[in-house]
Scaffold this motif. Structure first.
Motif, PDB file in Angstrom:
ATOM      1  N   ASP A  40      27.472  28.883  28.294  1.00  0.00           N
ATOM      2  CA  ASP A  40      26.369  27.928  28.386  1.00  0.00           C
ATOM      3  C   ASP A  40      26.344  27.407  29.818  1.00  0.00           C
ATOM      4  N   TRP A  41      25.530  26.370  30.097  1.00  0.00           N
ATOM      5  CA  TRP A  41      25.435  25.907  31.483  1.00  0.00           C
ATOM      6  C   TRP A  41      26.760  25.363  32.004  1.00  0.00           C
ATOM      7  N   MET A  42      27.583  24.762  31.130  1.00  0.00           N
ATOM      8  CA  MET A  42      28.860  24.229  31.595  1.00  0.00           C
ATOM      9  C   MET A  42      29.766  25.341  32.101  1.00  0.00           C
ATOM     10  N   GLU A  43      29.881  26.419  31.308  1.00  0.00           N
ATOM     11  CA  GLU A  43      30.727  27.542  31.719  1.00  0.00           C
ATOM     12  C   GLU A  43      30.169  28.216  32.968  1.00  0.00           C
ATOM     13  N   ASN A  44      28.843  28.351  33.020  1.00  0.00           N
ATOM     14  CA  ASN A  44      28.241  28.997  34.187  1.00  0.00           C
ATOM     15  C   ASN A  44      28.577  28.262  35.468  1.00  0.00           C
ATOM     16  N   PHE A  45      28.452  26.951  35.462  1.00  0.00           N
ATOM     17  CA  PHE A  45      28.674  26.213  36.699  1.00  0.00           C
ATOM     18  C   PHE A  45      30.149  25.931  36.958  1.00  0.00           C
ATOM     19  N   TYR A  46      30.969  25.882  35.901  1.00  0.00           N
ATOM     20  CA  TYR A  46      32.397  25.647  36.118  1.00  0.00           C
ATOM     21  C   TYR A  46      33.095  26.911  36.600  1.00  0.00           C
ATOM     22  N   TYR A  47      32.845  28.022  35.917  1.00  0.00           N
ATOM     23  CA  TYR A  47      33.529  29.267  36.262  1.00  0.00           C
ATOM     24  C   TYR A  47      32.778  30.086  37.310  1.00  0.00           C
ATOM     25  N   LEU A  48      31.457  29.963  37.335  1.00  0.00           N
ATOM     26  CA  LEU A  48      30.650  30.831  38.207  1.00  0.00           C
ATOM     27  C   LEU A  48      29.764  30.036  39.157  1.00  0.00           C
ATOM     28  N   GLY A  49      30.091  28.770  39.377  1.00  0.00           N
ATOM     29  CA  GLY A  49      29.244  27.914  40.205  1.00  0.00           C
ATOM     30  C   GLY A  49      29.022  28.453  41.602  1.00  0.00           C
ATOM     31  N   ASP A  50      30.080  28.953  42.236  1.00  0.00           N
ATOM     32  CA  ASP A  50      29.941  29.488  43.595  1.00  0.00           C
ATOM     33  C   ASP A  50      29.025  30.712  43.612  1.00  0.00           C
ATOM     34  N   ASP A  51      29.154  31.541  42.589  1.00  0.00           N
ATOM     35  CA  ASP A  51      28.300  32.729  42.509  1.00  0.00           C
ATOM     36  C   ASP A  51      26.835  32.329  42.335  1.00  0.00           C
ATOM     37  N   TRP A  52      26.588  31.367  41.447  1.00  0.00           N
ATOM     38  CA  TRP A  52      25.211  30.956  41.214  1.00  0.00           C
ATOM     39  C   TRP A  52      24.604  30.267  42.430  1.00  0.00           C
ATOM     40  N   LEU A  53      25.414  29.512  43.140  1.00  0.00           N
ATOM     41  CA  LEU A  53      24.916  28.869  44.357  1.00  0.00           C
ATOM     42  C   LEU A  53      24.524  29.914  45.391  1.00  0.00           C
ATOM     43  N   LYS A  54      25.343  30.953  45.518  1.00  0.00           N
ATOM     44  CA  LYS A  54      25.027  32.037  46.443  1.00  0.00           C
ATOM     45  C   LYS A  54      23.740  32.750  46.021  1.00  0.00           C
TER      46      LYS A  54
ATOM     47  N   GLY B   4      20.219  35.025  47.208  1.00  0.00           N
ATOM     48  CA  GLY B   4      19.797  36.113  46.339  1.00  0.00           C
ATOM     49  C   GLY B   4      20.987  36.869  45.784  1.00  0.00           C
ATOM     50  N   GLY B   5      20.772  37.593  44.718  1.00  0.00           N
ATOM     51  CA  GLY B   5      21.831  38.385  44.103  1.00  0.00           C
ATOM     52  C   GLY B   5      21.318  39.760  43.725  1.00  0.00           C
ATOM     53  N   ASN B   6      22.221  40.592  43.276  1.00  0.00           N
ATOM     54  CA  ASN B   6      21.829  41.932  42.866  1.00  0.00           C
ATOM     55  C   ASN B   6      22.516  42.288  41.555  1.00  0.00           C
ATOM     56  N   ILE B   7      22.221  43.446  41.052  1.00  0.00           N
ATOM     57  CA  ILE B   7      22.743  43.874  39.761  1.00  0.00           C
ATOM     58  C   ILE B   7      24.270  43.880  39.733  1.00  0.00           C
ATOM     59  N   SER B   8      24.884  44.323  40.825  1.00  0.00           N
ATOM     60  CA  SER B   8      26.348  44.376  40.851  1.00  0.00           C
ATOM     61  C   SER B   8      26.956  42.977  40.757  1.00  0.00           C
ATOM     62  N   ASP B   9      26.280  41.974  41.321  1.00  0.00           N
ATOM     63  CA  ASP B   9      26.763  40.591  41.210  1.00  0.00           C
ATOM     64  C   ASP B   9      26.810  40.162  39.752  1.00  0.00           C
ATOM     65  N   PHE B  10      25.711  40.393  39.034  1.00  0.00           N
ATOM     66  CA  PHE B  10      25.648  39.969  37.637  1.00  0.00           C
ATOM     67  C   PHE B  10      26.636  40.750  36.772  1.00  0.00           C
ATOM     68  N   ARG B  11      26.805  42.031  37.054  1.00  0.00           N
ATOM     69  CA  ARG B  11      27.757  42.823  36.274  1.00  0.00           C
ATOM     70  C   ARG B  11      29.173  42.315  36.482  1.00  0.00           C
TER      71      ARG B  11
ATOM     72  N   GLY C  11      32.609  18.213  37.453  1.00  0.00           N
ATOM     73  CA  GLY C  11      31.334  17.558  37.689  1.00  0.00           C
ATOM     74  C   GLY C  11      30.708  17.955  39.005  1.00  0.00           C
ATOM     75  N   TRP C  12      31.530  18.068  40.045  1.00  0.00           N
ATOM     76  CA  TRP C  12      30.990  18.465  41.348  1.00  0.00           C
ATOM     77  C   TRP C  12      30.383  19.863  41.286  1.00  0.00           C
ATOM     78  N   LYS C  13      31.043  20.735  40.535  1.00  0.00           N
ATOM     79  CA  LYS C  13      30.480  22.078  40.385  1.00  0.00           C
ATOM     80  C   LYS C  13      29.176  22.040  39.596  1.00  0.00           C
ATOM     81  N   CYS C  14      29.140  21.217  38.557  1.00  0.00           N
ATOM     82  CA  CYS C  14      27.934  21.148  37.728  1.00  0.00           C
ATOM     83  C   CYS C  14      26.763  20.527  38.475  1.00  0.00           C
ATOM     84  N   LEU C  15      27.036  19.778  39.526  1.00  0.00           N
ATOM     85  CA  LEU C  15      25.940  19.209  40.309  1.00  0.00           C
ATOM     86  C   LEU C  15      25.137  20.290  41.018  1.00  0.00           C
ATOM     87  N   THR C  16      25.678  21.517  41.034  1.00  0.00           N
ATOM     88  CA  THR C  16      24.903  22.650  41.529  1.00  0.00           C
ATOM     89  C   THR C  16      23.590  22.767  40.764  1.00  0.00           C
TER      90      THR C  16
END
Length: 253
Positions: free
Chosen positions: A29-43, A48-55, A122-127
């Motif tokens: 959910d959004w919590m896991e996305n921003f806690y575990y993958l926050g840096d990736d989503w910010l990038k 921008g991202g590509n298919i290999s990023d999401f995989r 929380g700081w990560k979720c502020l993304t």
């Protein structure tokens, strides 16, 4: 990735997260996305991202719900061509009333403000602030100032535009248009899984109660709660040391 829930927030996404977890899926959910993958989503948001990023990001995840994944549902379907897409829908008027009530609830929730201000989670979720404008047409100034919304027309237009995009662009053979009040039957049939026996269909975040529910049930929020206790303990320790130093200083002079 097996399931992409493309519905916007407040269309039953918390319920979908709970349902998919009951069916045995590893859900972000959004919590896991921003806690575990926050840096990736910010990038992805900034560069921008590509298919290999999401995989890479979701190689060990079975399902995604809510933001920011719902904004990138099409890219996720390209990265995981076997994944099934679920568009959760809701009456537009009820959705708008619910999203405004949720925003108001989060704006006034002291626990949420403290979690966002005083914990690494929380700081990560502020993304999320960087995604809020594109998702709902609002500007998010958490943690301490209030969330300000754009006008109702803007939000409704974004809601319709998002749903129309999924309906017209998602692969028809992998798409389920679903309302959570339909219960287990159409969902389990679409996912080709057995309906859980003796387990009632859950309904989460009723009346914008998400924070209380998450603190009880969500692993990331429990981590954030422990981080908050640690932060408060450290602040109390620093305050106590400052008091001791203050009185020691004046005794010297």
């Amino acid at each position: 990735m097996k399931v992409i829930v493309a519905g916007m927030p407040k269309t039953g996404t918390k319920t979908m997260g709970a349902v998919l977890a009951l069916l045995g899926y590893e859900v972000y959910d959004w919590m896991e996305n921003f806690y575990y993958l926050g840096d990736d989503w910010l990038k992805i948001k900034e560069e921008g991202g590509n298919i290999s990023d999401f995989r890479r990001m979701y190689k060990n995840v079975d399902a995604v719900v809510d933001s920011p994944a719902c904004m990138y549902w099409e890219e996720l379907t390209e990265a995981f061509p076997e994944a099934k897409v679920i568009l959760t829908l809701r009456d537009e008027n009820k959705w708008y009333q619910s999203i405004v009530r949720q925003v108001e609830s989060l704006s006034n929730d002291l626990i949420m403000k403290c979690l966002l201000a005083f914990t690494p989670m929380g700081w990560k979720c502020l993304t999320y602030r960087k995604f809020a404008l594109g998702l709902l047409g609002n500007r998010n100034y958490w943690p301490w100032s209030r969330v300000t919304l754009f006008n109702e027309e803007t939000m409704r237009r974004m809601f319709r535009k998002h749903n129309d995009s999924v309906l017209t662009r998602a692969p028809k053979d992998r798409l389920l248009v679903y309302r959570v009040n339909e219960g287990w039957e159409p969902l389990c049939k679409f996912l080709d899984v057995e309906k859980p026996k003796g387990i009632p269909f859950p309904h989460k975040n009723k009346g914008a109660s998400v924070i209380k529910e998450l603190l009880k049930e969500n692993a990331v929020m429990k981590i954030a709660e422990r981080q908050l206790y640690t932060s408060f303990a450290m602040m109390l320790l620093v305050f106590a040391m400052a008091i001791v130093y203050f009185f020691s200083f004046f005794r010297i002079f």
